[in-house]
Scaffold this motif. Structure first.
Motif, PDB file in Angstrom:
ATOM      1  N   GLY A  41     -54.514 -29.083 -23.490  1.00 22.82           N
ATOM      2  CA  GLY A  41     -55.836 -28.591 -23.159  1.00 22.82           C
ATOM      3  C   GLY A  41     -56.829 -29.678 -22.799  1.00 22.82           C
ATOM      4  O   GLY A  41     -58.031 -29.410 -22.712  1.00 22.82           O
ATOM      5  N   VAL A  42     -56.386 -30.898 -22.599  1.00 23.79           N
ATOM      6  CA  VAL A  42     -57.291 -31.981 -22.215  1.00 23.79           C
ATOM      7  C   VAL A  42     -57.755 -31.778 -20.779  1.00 23.79           C
ATOM      8  O   VAL A  42     -58.914 -32.000 -20.448  1.00 23.79           O
ATOM      9  CB  VAL A  42     -56.585 -33.352 -22.367  1.00 23.79           C
ATOM     10  N   TYR A  85     -49.725 -36.035 -17.320  1.00 22.27           N
ATOM     11  CA  TYR A  85     -50.620 -34.982 -16.834  1.00 22.27           C
ATOM     12  C   TYR A  85     -50.188 -33.618 -17.375  1.00 22.27           C
ATOM     13  O   TYR A  85     -51.013 -32.819 -17.825  1.00 22.27           O
ATOM     14  CB  TYR A  85     -50.635 -34.981 -15.306  1.00 22.27           C
ATOM     15  N   ASN A  86     -48.870 -33.358 -17.350  1.00 25.06           N
ATOM     16  CA  ASN A  86     -48.358 -32.090 -17.882  1.00 25.06           C
ATOM     17  C   ASN A  86     -48.596 -31.984 -19.386  1.00 25.06           C
ATOM     18  O   ASN A  86     -48.875 -30.894 -19.903  1.00 25.06           O
ATOM     19  CB  ASN A  86     -46.873 -31.943 -17.553  1.00 25.06           C
ATOM     20  N   LEU A  87     -48.485 -33.103 -20.110  1.00 25.98           N
ATOM     21  CA  LEU A  87     -48.795 -33.093 -21.546  1.00 25.98           C
ATOM     22  C   LEU A  87     -50.279 -32.802 -21.777  1.00 25.98           C
ATOM     23  O   LEU A  87     -50.643 -32.064 -22.697  1.00 25.98           O
ATOM     24  CB  LEU A  87     -48.420 -34.431 -22.188  1.00 25.98           C
ATOM     25  N   PHE A  88     -51.153 -33.381 -20.944  1.00 22.65           N
ATOM     26  CA  PHE A  88     -52.594 -33.124 -21.067  1.00 22.65           C
ATOM     27  C   PHE A  88     -52.903 -31.644 -20.839  1.00 22.65           C
ATOM     28  O   PHE A  88     -53.731 -31.067 -21.535  1.00 22.65           O
ATOM     29  CB  PHE A  88     -53.379 -33.975 -20.077  1.00 22.65           C
ATOM     30  N   LYS A 100     -60.243 -38.265 -21.862  1.00 22.44           N
ATOM     31  CA  LYS A 100     -61.251 -37.786 -20.917  1.00 22.44           C
ATOM     32  C   LYS A 100     -62.116 -38.944 -20.407  1.00 22.44           C
ATOM     33  O   LYS A 100     -62.489 -38.983 -19.235  1.00 22.44           O
ATOM     34  CB  LYS A 100     -62.125 -36.714 -21.569  1.00 22.44           C
ATOM     35  N   HIS A 101     -62.400 -39.902 -21.293  1.00 20.14           N
ATOM     36  CA  HIS A 101     -63.186 -41.070 -20.893  1.00 20.14           C
ATOM     37  C   HIS A 101     -62.468 -41.852 -19.788  1.00 20.14           C
ATOM     38  O   HIS A 101     -63.080 -42.208 -18.783  1.00 20.14           O
ATOM     39  CB  HIS A 101     -63.442 -41.976 -22.101  1.00 20.14           C
ATOM     40  N   TRP A 102     -61.171 -42.127 -19.970  1.00 14.39           N
ATOM     41  CA  TRP A 102     -60.431 -42.920 -18.985  1.00 14.39           C
ATOM     42  C   TRP A 102     -60.218 -42.149 -17.682  1.00 14.39           C
ATOM     43  O   TRP A 102     -60.241 -42.733 -16.592  1.00 14.39           O
ATOM     44  CB  TRP A 102     -59.095 -43.393 -19.544  1.00 14.39           C
ATOM     45  N   ILE A 103     -60.046 -40.854 -17.765  1.00 17.23           N
ATOM     46  CA  ILE A 103     -59.928 -40.045 -16.539  1.00 17.23           C
ATOM     47  C   ILE A 103     -61.263 -40.074 -15.796  1.00 17.23           C
ATOM     48  O   ILE A 103     -61.311 -40.167 -14.568  1.00 17.23           O
ATOM     49  CB  ILE A 103     -59.482 -38.606 -16.866  1.00 17.23           C
TER      50      ILE A 103
END
Length: 166
Positions: A76-77, A69-72, A55-58
């Protein structure tokens, strides 16, 4: 530009991926990355992600590859719809190009027929198409063909030998 993507490790035919933050210009196999965010094992479908760092890097503006992105989303990220990842096959490209070509030429493109139930077919009105009657022009070739068809097939006409043949 910073990118979050997969970094392949593991042996031949046994893939194992690290989820890393790296510069977009670095090659994916270089091993130079800024931070390790987790891993993904496609054989066992196990995935571990450090959510707070992701979340910090996004938040910092890092772009995310489609697979990551699909893994996130799965973990639930990130909340949203999954992105299509599959590649387009050559057959699909050819079919798409042929329909584009037909539509550019003004040829109507028919869609796939839908399956109709027998009730829907019964409810539809039957359209009668008028029969066109044409008076074709007869040629001498047509007349010769008709004469050949009228001639009996079993009657073979034998010519009498001439004096020259004897």
């Amino acid at each position: 530009m910073i990118r979050i993507r997969l970094f392949r490790t593991g042996r031949k035919k046994q893939p194992f991926y690290k989820i890393v933050v790296t510069d977009k210009n670095n090659p994916p196999r270089s091993g130079r990355f800024i931070e390790d965010l987790g891993y993904y094992d496609p054989l066992t479908k196990q995935c571990d992600i450090k959510e707070d760092k992701a979340k910090h890097w996004i938040g910092e503006g890092a772009s995310v590859s489609d697979t990551v992105y699909n893994l996130f989303i799965k973990k639930g990220v990130v909340v949203g719809k999954k992105r299509p990842v599959h590649a387009i096959s050559k057959k699909e490209i050819v079919e798409e190009a042929s329909t584009d070509k037909k539509s550019a030429e003004g040829i109507p493109v028919t869609e796939e027929p839908t399956k109709e139930t027998s009730e829907e077919v019964d409810k539809k009105p039957v359209e009668e198409t008028p029969i066109k009657e044409e008076n074709p022009v007869k040629t001498s070739e047509d007349e010769d063909a008709q004469e050949i068809q009228k001639a009996p097939k079993n009657d073979i006409v034998k010519e009498e030998p001439t004096k020259e043949d004897k």
